[in-house]
Design an enzyme around this catalytic site. Structure first.
Site, PDB file in Angstrom:
ATOM      1  N   GLY A   1      50.486 110.239 -11.978  1.00 20.36           N
ATOM      2  CA  GLY A   1      49.168 110.667 -11.510  1.00 20.36           C
ATOM      3  C   GLY A   1      49.122 112.186 -11.512  1.00 20.36           C
ATOM      4  N   THR A   2      48.769 112.751 -12.648  1.00 22.66           N
ATOM      5  CA  THR A   2      48.934 114.205 -12.820  1.00 22.66           C
ATOM      6  C   THR A   2      47.900 115.028 -12.057  1.00 22.66           C
ATOM      7  OG1 THR A   2      47.759 114.008 -14.923  1.00 22.66           O
ATOM      8  CG2 THR A   2      50.163 114.051 -15.000  1.00 22.66           C
ATOM      9  N   ASN A   3      46.817 114.383 -11.586  1.00 19.46           N
ATOM     10  CA  ASN A   3      45.893 115.142 -10.731  1.00 19.46           C
ATOM     11  C   ASN A   3      46.615 115.585  -9.460  1.00 19.46           C
ATOM     12  OD1 ASN A   3      43.955 114.494 -12.615  1.00 19.46           O
ATOM     13  ND2 ASN A   3      42.980 112.920 -11.372  1.00 19.46           N
ATOM     14  N   ASP A   4      47.183 114.620  -8.723  1.00 21.63           N
ATOM     15  CA  ASP A   4      47.888 114.954  -7.487  1.00 21.63           C
ATOM     16  C   ASP A   4      49.216 115.647  -7.760  1.00 21.63           C
ATOM     17  OD1 ASP A   4      45.956 114.149  -5.794  1.00 21.63           O
ATOM     18  OD2 ASP A   4      46.961 112.355  -5.037  1.00 21.63           O
TER      19      ASP A   4
ATOM     20  N   ARG B   1      40.976 101.830  -9.165  1.00 20.27           N
ATOM     21  CA  ARG B   1      41.074 102.377  -7.801  1.00 20.27           C
ATOM     22  C   ARG B   1      40.343 101.446  -6.848  1.00 20.27           C
ATOM     23  NH1 ARG B   1      39.781 107.668 -11.162  1.00 20.27           N
ATOM     24  NH2 ARG B   1      38.434 106.072 -12.044  1.00 20.27           N
TER      25      ARG B   1
ATOM     26  N   ARG C   1      33.041 144.586 -42.960  1.00 19.86           N
ATOM     27  CA  ARG C   1      32.866 143.332 -42.210  1.00 19.86           C
ATOM     28  C   ARG C   1      34.157 142.923 -41.519  1.00 19.86           C
ATOM     29  NH1 ARG C   1      28.435 140.131 -44.721  1.00 19.86           N
ATOM     30  NH2 ARG C   1      27.749 141.158 -46.633  1.00 19.86           N
TER      31      ARG C   1
ATOM     32  N   SER D   1      53.420 105.272 -13.437  1.00 25.49           N
ATOM     33  CA  SER D   1      52.219 105.889 -13.980  1.00 25.49           C
ATOM     34  C   SER D   1      52.092 107.262 -13.334  1.00 25.49           C
ATOM     35  CB  SER D   1      50.976 105.046 -13.668  1.00 25.49           C
ATOM     36  OG  SER D   1      49.828 105.647 -14.226  1.00 25.49           O
TER      37      SER D   1
ATOM     38  N   CYS E   1      47.793 108.548 -15.823  1.00 25.56           N
ATOM     39  CA  CYS E   1      46.443 108.076 -15.503  1.00 25.56           C
ATOM     40  C   CYS E   1      45.585 109.139 -14.831  1.00 25.56           C
ATOM     41  CB  CYS E   1      46.494 106.824 -14.626  1.00 25.56           C
ATOM     42  SG  CYS E   1      47.298 107.069 -13.040  1.00 25.56           S
TER      43      CYS E   1
ATOM     44  N   HIS F   1      21.524 132.143 -36.416  1.00 28.30           N
ATOM     45  CA  HIS F   1      22.582 132.191 -35.404  1.00 28.30           C
ATOM     46  C   HIS F   1      22.486 130.994 -34.460  1.00 28.30           C
ATOM     47  CE1 HIS F   1      24.179 133.391 -31.412  1.00 28.30           C
ATOM     48  NE2 HIS F   1      25.150 133.883 -32.140  1.00 28.30           N
TER      49      HIS F   1
ATOM     50  N   LYS G   1      38.156 135.462 -43.955  1.00 26.83           N
ATOM     51  CA  LYS G   1      37.259 136.012 -44.974  1.00 26.83           C
ATOM     52  C   LYS G   1      38.049 136.718 -46.070  1.00 26.83           C
ATOM     53  CE  LYS G   1      33.355 137.503 -43.617  1.00 26.83           C
ATOM     54  NZ  LYS G   1      32.292 138.271 -42.925  1.00 26.83           N
TER      55      LYS G   1
ATOM     56  N   ARG H   1      33.969 129.685 -46.645  1.00 25.14           N
ATOM     57  CA  ARG H   1      34.788 129.217 -45.521  1.00 25.14           C
ATOM     58  C   ARG H   1      34.453 127.753 -45.284  1.00 25.14           C
ATOM     59  NH1 ARG H   1      31.568 132.913 -41.069  1.00 25.14           N
ATOM     60  NH2 ARG H   1      29.543 131.889 -41.267  1.00 25.14           N
TER      61      ARG H   1
ATOM     62  N   ARG I   1      45.683  99.945  -8.509  1.00 24.01           N
ATOM     63  CA  ARG I   1      46.304 100.788  -7.480  1.00 24.01           C
ATOM     64  C   ARG I   1      45.858 100.324  -6.107  1.00 24.01           C
ATOM     65  NH1 ARG I   1      44.693 107.024  -7.251  1.00 24.01           N
ATOM     66  NH2 ARG I   1      42.879 106.142  -6.187  1.00 24.01           N
TER      67      ARG I   1
ATOM     68  N   GLY J   1      29.062 135.483 -36.377  1.00 24.94           N
ATOM     69  CA  GLY J   1      28.163 136.336 -35.614  1.00 24.94           C
ATOM     70  C   GLY J   1      28.765 137.008 -34.406  1.00 24.94           C
TER      71      GLY J   1
ATOM     72  N   TYR K   1      51.791 105.027 -22.786  1.00 18.18           N
ATOM     73  CA  TYR K   1      50.335 104.957 -22.874  1.00 18.18           C
ATOM     74  C   TYR K   1      49.705 106.077 -22.048  1.00 18.18           C
ATOM     75  CZ  TYR K   1      50.308 102.951 -18.143  1.00 18.18           C
ATOM     76  OH  TYR K   1      50.463 102.755 -16.798  1.00 18.18           O
TER      77      TYR K   1
ATOM     78  N   GLU L   1      53.314 110.902  -8.320  1.00 16.75           N
ATOM     79  CA  GLU L   1      52.373 112.010  -8.126  1.00 16.75           C
ATOM     80  C   GLU L   1      52.900 113.047  -7.146  1.00 16.75           C
ATOM     81  OE1 GLU L   1      48.752 110.167  -6.566  1.00 16.75           O
ATOM     82  OE2 GLU L   1      49.981 108.471  -5.959  1.00 16.75           O
TER      83      GLU L   1
ATOM     84  N   MET M   1      31.425 139.161 -34.240  1.00 17.34           N
ATOM     85  CA  MET M   1      31.933 140.526 -34.413  1.00 17.34           C
ATOM     86  C   MET M   1      30.990 141.314 -35.329  1.00 17.34           C
ATOM     87  SD  MET M   1      36.045 139.932 -34.456  1.00 17.34           S
ATOM     88  CE  MET M   1      35.955 138.570 -35.606  1.00 17.34           C
TER      89      MET M   1
END
Length: 901
Positions: free
Chosen positions: A789-792, A584, A106, A787, A854, A478, A36, A362, A640, A115, A874, A768, A117
């Protein structure tokens, strides 16, 4: 005006002035002056009509919190000097009892937080100065109206006296005296209301309302800085990924008054329609009002343009008609602002006795459809480049385009109609309380939050709700602004609806709906509908297709889909997938026609018995893979091999065990024994993935045969060579991989000889486990692709169960231990380093190894940016996240391009 040219000797410069055609700051100084303050300075430099004022920097906010809520001593003389300059520019003086200067106080963070603050208007009024204002303006009613507003706002924001107490006093006074609207009250009425307000303050606090205007000023400044850490502000920052340490600036500005009679007004406007993106002036205003009246929904505002008035069917005149000269000046200013900022602007303005003043500009919040249209149109207009257009769209917002809208052919039973405040549609059960909305959603329910009007304290409930309905407020209320920013459908200003919070019911036109009843809100038409209305899937064409085409030309990363079924694969193609990065196969095993054969295989006691059962599964898997290959039309498909432990396929309750035993022609005792035998204390780290395949290699051989036979069939049928990628899960060592890859290759050789075809395939692994990352140089001797496997990998790196940790990870993020949930956004420092090690070591052995990701992280923009950083080939995510990944991949390239320039 004379400006504050330097700080007190030896002190930092805490204050920057603006107004009268010049500003000490500029739009580029958002980090220091907040959005602002920077934009007020910029508008002043553009010689636009900006009331003079000054900005206290965000560095003071940091000092305020570093000093346990105390303001720096050096700030006071700088503020006094700047305040004096504002007085000189306006021919007034702060605290003068003849020509008093009134100011607004303000907030202004560097990122817009509408809205969230606090604000104080009309500061500088007390029992003495109000008389001077009345005499100066020759309007006692205006002066006392301003004073009662100040008492109410200051008491709420600074003194902590509840806003509702004053609303109750005012409503009671109106009812007792037969007044329908605030504008019906006379000057004498306001004098009585003010006395009641002051009595209320004294009753609540045990001391009178402060009359020292300098104490008022510093109280307001401290309150605005303090509002940075309110619950609603913290929630907004968390939802919008705004860092806690940014802080807010404070803007102190000479008041201009929209409540000085019929030649005065206040309004909010957008230079383009924030719902559709059409290049037309869009907004609302109120005659004889102050700014908070427009956004608070206390009075129903009027349209700016005649076209909008006619479309809304409103009988109240537009600004274009009431104040044509002001309207023309506004149009001219909007053109200048768009030319300067190269973006759609959201502005606040006040007209004081026919004179236009600009209070804020803004970049405007907008719906995704509007954002796409504005970006594409601005390219066509030559305002921005295609790359800038791509950068304008937040990848996370694309989700809102990929969900159903109301079927125009469906039957609708209209309960009420309001304003179409935020487009899209949602179905859910009625809930009247934001806390309850959040609680019910945590239990898996879908809700519509219904309120008379929303306030910043409701933000958690608004975020939880699928849609929002309010009975008050306009298109810039709002509820409307926040809902559009969140991508939530919203109907506002449904004035025929009456809500009884105590009884938990709402009525309209003689009909009643209760808490828990199902309604549909259509934020595109403004309709509130009884029951659930049928939905249709969106079509991704037009501006979306144009912008995604530009993004695809920018990005480097390939984009694949996680797809287990033909339906998933078809959806993936429609959303721009360049292959399947994860199929899978175990999901195919759970089909009710196949599960018996799988269970028969599990119960078999010899390899021959298992092969007999697997022979029943083989044609089913082959047909699955054939259909996937045909749909993907020659694009790579990564399959897989079986990953979960075998016990997941077996029944566990006695009743189901009895049914399965009978179907398989075996005894309950034998089946229960096998269930118990396969049970594991920690199955995530147990007999699964490649470990299962090493114990039962015939499973791998069956799946490999199904893949290669399907590739031969699909290749012949489509005339396009199939690119099959066989992925072995949960590898920790080269020896594990080679044990299985040799068998896979042997099956491929056999199928090629049997079918007389040449297959295009590769064998790789899912990385993984931390050990796999560390030994990637060894595994890459045999594996043709990785590949991640970032979950595991996240689970094993942290020693966390993704399924169980959700109950306490919120505590970690709330307490700042984790910035974000590591299962949502990849942990770059820990898990990310393991990925980097795996990439580096894998390429040392096999420079052309194909590398991808993946896990669920592949659809998260921050994680996609990391994938670009470590040079993966990828990412592969769920079909509905594909557009998000495509755009995020383009953003990642542009971010690095910008960093280099």
């Amino acid at each position: 005006m004379s400006q504050v040219q330097k700080a007190s000797a030896g002190a930092p410069k805490w204050v920057y002035s603006f107004g009268a055609g010049e500003g000490e700051g500029s739009a580029a100084m958002k980090e220091l002056l907040g959005g602002k303050g920077a934009n007020l300075a910029e508008m002043a430099n553009l010689n636009l009509p900006v009331p003079p004022g000054f900005t206290i920097t965000t560095e003071v906010c940091t000092a305020y919190y570093d000093n346990s809520g105390a303001l720096p001593d050096e700030l006071k003389p700088q503020v006094e000097e700047a305040l004096k300059a504002v007085g000189e520019a306006t021919d007034r003086e702060f605290g003068n009892t003849e020509k008093p200067l009134l100011v607004s106080v303000r907030s202004g963070a560097r990122a817009s937080m509408p809205g969230m603050m606090d604000t104080v208007l009309n500061l500088g009024l007390n029992d003495e100065t109000v008389e001077a204002v009345a005499e100066q303006a020759n309007d006692k009613r205006f002066a006392y109206d301003s004073y009662r507003r100040f008492i109410q706002m200051y008491s709420d924001v600074v003194l902590g006296v509840g806003h509702h107490l004053f609303e109750d006093i005012l409503e009671n006074y109106r009812n007792l005296n037969g007044h329908a609207l605030d504008t019906d009250l006379s000057a004498d009425d306001w004098v009585e209301v003010i006395e009641a307000y002051k009595n209320c303050v004294e009753e609540e606090l045990g001391e009178p309302f402060p009359q020292d205007i300098h104490a008022q000023l510093w109280g307001a400044v401290a309150a605005v800085f303090g509002s940075w850490e309110t619950a609603r502000a913290r929630t907004y920052r968390r939802l919008h990924s705004i860092p806690d340490d940014w802080g807010t600036a404070v803007n102190i500005q000479a008041m201009v008054f929209g409540n000085m009679g019929d030649t005065s007004a206040t309004g909010v406007a957008f230079t383009r329609n924030p719902s559709t993106g059409v290049k037309e002036l869009y907004g609302e205003f109120l005659v004889n009002a102050q700014g908070e009246d427009v956004v608070a929904g206390i009075r129903t505002p009027q349209s700016l343009t005649e076209a909008a008035r006619k479309e809304a069917g409103d009988d109240k005149p537009s600004l274009e008609t009431v104040m044509p000269d002001v309207f023309a000046e506004l149009n001219d200013i909007y053109d200048k602002l768009e030319a300067r900022y190269h973006d759609m602007q959201d502005v606040e303005f006040t007209v004081q006795e026919g004179k236009l003043w600009m209070l804020q500009t803004r970049s405007g919040k907008r719906t995704l459809n509007a954002a796409l249209k504005i970006a594409v149109d601005m390219v066509a207009e030559g305002v921005i480049s295609k790359e800038e257009a791509v950068e304008r769209i937040d990848p996370n917002q694309l989700d809102t385009l990929l969900h159903p809208t109301l079927d125009p052919q469906a039957e609708r039973t209209i309960f009420a109609t309001g304003l179409p405040a935020s487009p899209g549609a949602a179905v859910g059960e009625i809930v009247f309380n934001p806390d309850e909305a959040e609680r019910l959603v945590s239990q898996g329910k879908t809700v519509i939050l219904v309120r008379v009007e929303t306030s910043p304290e409701d933000i958690h409930g608004m975020h939880a709700a699928a849609g929002i309905l309010t009975t008050r407020g306009g298109m810039t209320s709002h509820a409307a602004v926040v809902a559009r920013g969140m991508g939530r459908p919203c109907v506002s200003g449904a004035g025929t609806v009456h809500i009884d919070y105590d009884a938990q019911v709402m009525t309209s036109g003689g009909e009643q709906l209760n808490k828990g009843d199902i309604i549909t809100v259509d934020g595109t038409s403004g309709q509130v509908l009884k029951g659930e209305v049928a939905m249709i899937q969106p079509e991704l064409t037009g501006d979306f297709a144009t912008l995604m085409g530009w993004a695809d030309k920018v990005r480097r990363l390939g984009i694949r889909a996680n797809a287990d079924t033909p339906r998933d694969a078809q959806q993936a193609r429609e959303f721009g997938a360049e292959g399947i990065g994860l199929c899978r196969t175990e999901h195919m095993f759970f089909d009710h026609e196949r599960i018996l054969a799988v269970r028969e295989m599990i119960l078999a006691e010899t390899p021959e018995g298992r092969r007999t059962a697997l022979d029943k599964i083989l044609p089913m898997q082959r047909d699955d893979f054939t259909e996937l290959f045909e749909i993907m039309g020659g694009l790579p498909v990564t399959i897989r091999l079986l990953d979960p432990p075998l016990h997941e396929f077996l029944p566990h309750e006695d009743e189901e065990i009895a049914e399965v035993a009978e179907a398989l022609g075996t005894s309950m005792t034998k089946l229960k024994y096998r269930v118990g035998e396969l049970k594991e204390f920690n199955p995530m780290l147990g007999h699964r993935g490649c470990r299962l395949a090493i114990t039962y290699p015939e499973i791998t051989e069956m799946q490999a045969r199904a893949i290669f036979e399907a590739a031969a069939v699909a290749g012949e049928k489509t005339g396009k060579p199939v690119e099959a990628e066989v992925m072995v899960p949960l590898i920790a060592s080269r020896e594990e991989f080679e044990f299985l890859s040799e068998r896979i290759v042997a099956v491929a050789d056999a199928v090629q000889e049997e079918k007389g075809v040449k297959l295009t395939y590769s064998v790789g692994t899912m990385i993984e486990l931390p050990r796999a990352c560390l030994r990637a140089h060894e595994i890459a001797h045999s594996a043709e692709f990785f590949s991640f496997g970032t979950n595991d990998l996240t689970q094993t790196a942290y020693g966390l169960s993704r399924d169980d940790s959700s109950s306490f990870l919120g505590d970690y993020t709330a307490r700042g231990i984790f910035e974000v949930d590591p299962f949502v956004t990849i942990d770059k420092l820990g898990v990310g380093e393991l990925v980097e090690i795996g990439v580096k070591r894998g390429r040392e052995t096999r420079p052309n190894i194909k590398l991808g990701i993946c896990g669920e992280h592949a659809g998260d923009p921050e994680s996609v940016d990391f994938c670009e950083q470590v040079d993966l080939d990828y990412v592969s995510c769920s079909p509905f996240r594909l557009p998000v990944a495509r755009l995020a991949a383009a953003h990642a390239v542009l971010r690095r391009k910008s960093a280099k320039s």
